[in-house]
Design a protein around this motif. Structure first.
Motif, short mmCIF file in Angstrom:
data_model
loop_
_atom_site.label_atom_id
_atom_site.label_comp_id
_atom_site.label_asym_id
_atom_site.label_seq_id
_atom_site.Cartn_x
_atom_site.Cartn_y
_atom_site.Cartn_z
N ILE A 29 0.84 -1.21 0.00
CA ILE A 29 0.00 0.00 0.00
C ILE A 29 0.87 1.25 0.00
CG2 ILE A 29 -1.52 1.38 1.47
CD1 ILE A 29 -3.05 -1.15 2.13
N GLU A 30 1.87 1.29 0.89
CA GLU A 30 2.74 2.47 0.95
C GLU A 30 3.58 2.61 -0.31
OE1 GLU A 30 2.63 4.95 3.11
OE2 GLU A 30 0.90 3.86 3.91
N GLY A 31 3.92 1.46 -0.92
CA GLY A 31 4.68 1.52 -2.16
C GLY A 31 3.92 2.24 -3.25
N VAL A 32 2.62 1.97 -3.35
CA VAL A 32 1.80 2.66 -4.36
C VAL A 32 1.65 4.14 -4.00
CG1 VAL A 32 -0.45 2.75 -5.48
CG2 VAL A 32 0.55 0.53 -4.88
N ARG A 33 1.39 4.41 -2.76
CA ARG A 33 1.15 5.80 -2.35
C ARG A 33 2.37 6.68 -2.58
NH1 ARG A 33 -2.38 4.65 3.24
NH2 ARG A 33 -4.24 3.83 2.13
N LEU A 34 3.56 6.14 -2.30
CA LEU A 34 4.79 6.92 -2.50
C LEU A 34 5.01 7.21 -3.98
CD1 LEU A 34 7.15 5.06 0.00
CD2 LEU A 34 6.45 7.46 0.15
N GLU A 58 -5.15 0.10 -4.21
CA GLU A 58 -4.69 1.49 -4.25
C GLU A 58 -4.82 2.10 -5.64
OE1 GLU A 58 -3.59 3.54 -1.64
OE2 GLU A 58 -4.56 1.88 -0.55
N ASP A 59 -5.53 1.38 -6.54
CA ASP A 59 -5.88 1.92 -7.85
C ASP A 59 -4.64 2.31 -8.67
OD1 ASP A 59 -7.68 2.53 -9.87
OD2 ASP A 59 -7.84 4.64 -9.26
#
Length: 612
Positions: free
Chosen positions: A83-88, A133-134
């Motif tokens: 999740i954090e990988g996508v957000r970053l 996370e789209d």
């Protein structure tokens, strides 16, 4: 506009290596976990690639799956890391590009280290969190194993209609490691629903361009390429890539001419390399037609027809005897050759030569096999362990065996080095015995591990090891069935010391599709019996046997006779149940094995006379 719509009319630039930049800053642990422990470092790298001109950024989630994170004790963080990988990545890209959720291949050359079912489970977990996370699409990269990539692609295509990029990795120019030509592999991926297909890692621009010269433009998929910076140097324990970014400027134009529409970088590439490619291809128009270089024909010569039948063929027709005579631990081979002569005279079908049995150094079994070939007609059966040879050495050994005319091989994992004379020595284990059997079978098709043609087909008869001295015999038989699936032709068992166990093994294996040579090793004395009973895992001697040996403990000659008598009792029953008998010579006392071989031959003569 979306990713696929852009690719219709543009060449998009992907990012470069993540690990290379992290290494440069002294980071050498789990890169994916940095998404949650040092997010600013990952964000800054994404941002650097975006500023360099990359419009397609991949998430730092290449190894963010359960089995790979488990190596670092981070297997419970799959959700958070992905999740954090996508957000970053999204934060770095904003509205000026696309974010691809990256999933890397798990299998390398050890197919048996993880099953497809485990791969499916870990893939589904990672895929779920990336899609949640789209992401703008998915990138499956560094897949050496086509079976694995096909499996995960089918799952992903069922779960989402987002764009999917699939990049295979090749050891050799033009073929995957299972021998599938690159053109065929990419076509398969296209048919399974990949929107972009190509190759990444392993090769630099030079070889990757050579590969693409043979790849036509596809009907439904675009082409991608993510080359390494160069061939690496190994300096102070690290791999160093030194390609000049200007070289990437020039080769970017060549990639365009080969029809590539998504171009990024892999190992060793930096924002400087990506910037060079972005400048070279700014406003470039993709090609729509291409002249394809015809791949050279792959010629694999069949081996000559074998005059002698293989051991697995002999044992299906009649009783067959093979004998293990270990190569000497010291220099000097007179006693060994004397024993081999005597065993040949006894009419055995093959002499098996261990590969540093019990992890203790001995004269090379390949050297001993060459001596036997020069001086005797006895057929050598050469043991080959995964313990002492890495993947390169195993292939070299097999090619050497074929060249010398040896085609009988026993594929073994090998005893760990800690039980031998040098417990601090490294046990290699690049492959398991299952993987080695697959490799030998692939050699029989004329294909090396890397997928490259060998020039000839080998003609190996492949034996697998069978340990019946286990608590759960059914599980041991399941291992045999798995080895048959990998390509084993027959099995050789560890020694058995009771008639009841012989009968149990017969019942458990009678439906097996491959024959078994049953191990018989005569006891040499009471000390030998106690050692086997108390210290060798799985082997238990009956009280009757222990008592018989202890009664004559101080009479060496009588102890040997009793050991032979006990072995003959086992042979009598084994002869009724199995066609294959495997006599294991204890401590180079070949005269004991000769007597047992003569005993079996006498039984065979009696059997023939009765039939007449």
């Amino acid at each position: 506009m979306g990713l696929l719509e852009d690719l219709q009319s543009k060449i998009l630039i992907g990012d470069g290596a993540m690990g290379t930049l992290l290494h440069a800053h002294g980071i050498d642990n789990c890169f994916e976990e940095l998404n949650i422990t040092k997010p600013e470092d990952i964000f800054n790298i994404h941002k650097a690639y975006q500023k360099a001109g990359a419009s397609v950024i991949q998430t730092n989630t290449y190894g963010a799956n359960f089995p790979k994170l488990k190596r670092y004790g981070a297997e419970e963080k799959v959700k958070d890391i992905n999740i954090e990988g996508v957000r970053l990545a999204k934060k770095a890209v904003g509205d000026s590009g696309y974010v691809l959720g990256t999933i890397g291949g798990i299998r390398s050359f050890q197919k048996s280290i993880i099953s497809l079912e485990e791969i499916k489970r870990s893939f589904r977990e990672q895929l779920f969190w990336l899609l949640s996370e789209d992401v703008d699409g998915l990138l499956f990269e560094t897949f050496y194993d086509l079976e694995e990539l096909k499996t995960v692609l089918e799952i992903a295509r069922h779960e989402t209609d987002k764009p999917i990029v699939t990049n295979v990795s090749l050891h050799e120019k033009g073929v995957l490691q299972d021998g599938t030509p690159i053109v065929k592999a990419l076509k398969i991926l296209e048919e399974l629903g990949a929107d972009v297909v190509g190759t990444n890692c392993r090769q630099g621009p030079y070889h990757m361009l050579e590969i693409l010269e043979e790849v036509p433009l596809l009907d439904k998929s675009f082409l991608s390429a993510y080359p390494n910076a160069s061939l690496p140097q190994y300096v102070d324990g690290r791999l160093i890539y030194e390609t000049d970014p200007d070289y990437f400027y020039k080769t970017a134009l060549a990639f365009k001419d080969q029809g590539v529409r998504l171009l990024g970088g892999c190992c060793g590439t930096t924002p400087s390399h990506i910037e060079a490619m972005a400048k070279a291809l700014k406003n470039a128009v993709p090609i729509t037609e291409k002249t394809v270089k015809e791949a050279p024909p792959i010629e694999v010569l069949s081996q000559e027809i074998q005059a002698q039948p293989h051991l697995h063929e002999i044992v299906q027709e009649k009783h067959s005897i093979i004998v293990e005579l270990d190569p000497p631990k010291k220099l000097g081979v007179d006693k060994f050759l004397k024993g081999a002569h005597a065993l040949q005279a006894a009419g055995i079908d093959a002499l098996t030569l261990a590969d540093n049995s019990l992890a203790s150094p001995r004269i090379s079994n390949l050297a001993m096999a060459s001596l036997l070939k020069d001086q005797l007609k006895t057929r050598p059966l050469i043991h080959l362990t995964c313990r002492d040879h890495n993947l390169i050495g195993l292939q070299s050994h097999l090619m050497g065996m074929h060249t010398l005319g040896f085609n009988q091989v026993l594929a073994l994992t090998g005893d760990p080095s800690k039980i031998g004379d040098f417990p601090g020595a490294t046990s290699v284990y690049d492959l398991s015995s299952f993987d080695l059997i697959r490799l030998i079978k692939q050699f029989n098709e004329g294909v090396s591990f890397s997928g490259k043609p060998l020039g000839q087909k080998t003609n190996f008869s492949i034996a697998g090891a069978f340990n019946p001295n286990v608590r759960h015999l059914d599980r041991a038989v399941q291992r045999l069935e798995k080895k048959v699936d990998c390509g084993a032709d027959y099995f050789i068992s560890q020694p058995i010391y009771s008639i009841e166990q012989l009968e149990d093994v017969y019942e458990a294996t009678k439906s097996l599709k491959a024959p078994i040579y049953i191990g018989i090793m005569p006891l040499t004395g009471a000390k030998n019996a106690r050692f086997l009973h108390h210290e060798v895992p799985g082997i238990k001697l009956s009280e009757n046997i222990l008592t018989r040996m202890e009664k004559i403990e101080h009479d060496k000659e009588q102890s040997a006779k009793e050991g032979i008598l006990l072995a003959k009792e086992l042979i009598d029953r084994a002869y009724e149940l199995f066609n294959g008998l495997y006599l294991i010579t204890p401590f180079m006392r070949y005269e004991m094995t000769v007597e047992l071989a003569n005993y079996i031959k006498a039984k065979e003569l009696v059997s023939i006379e009765r039939k007449i």
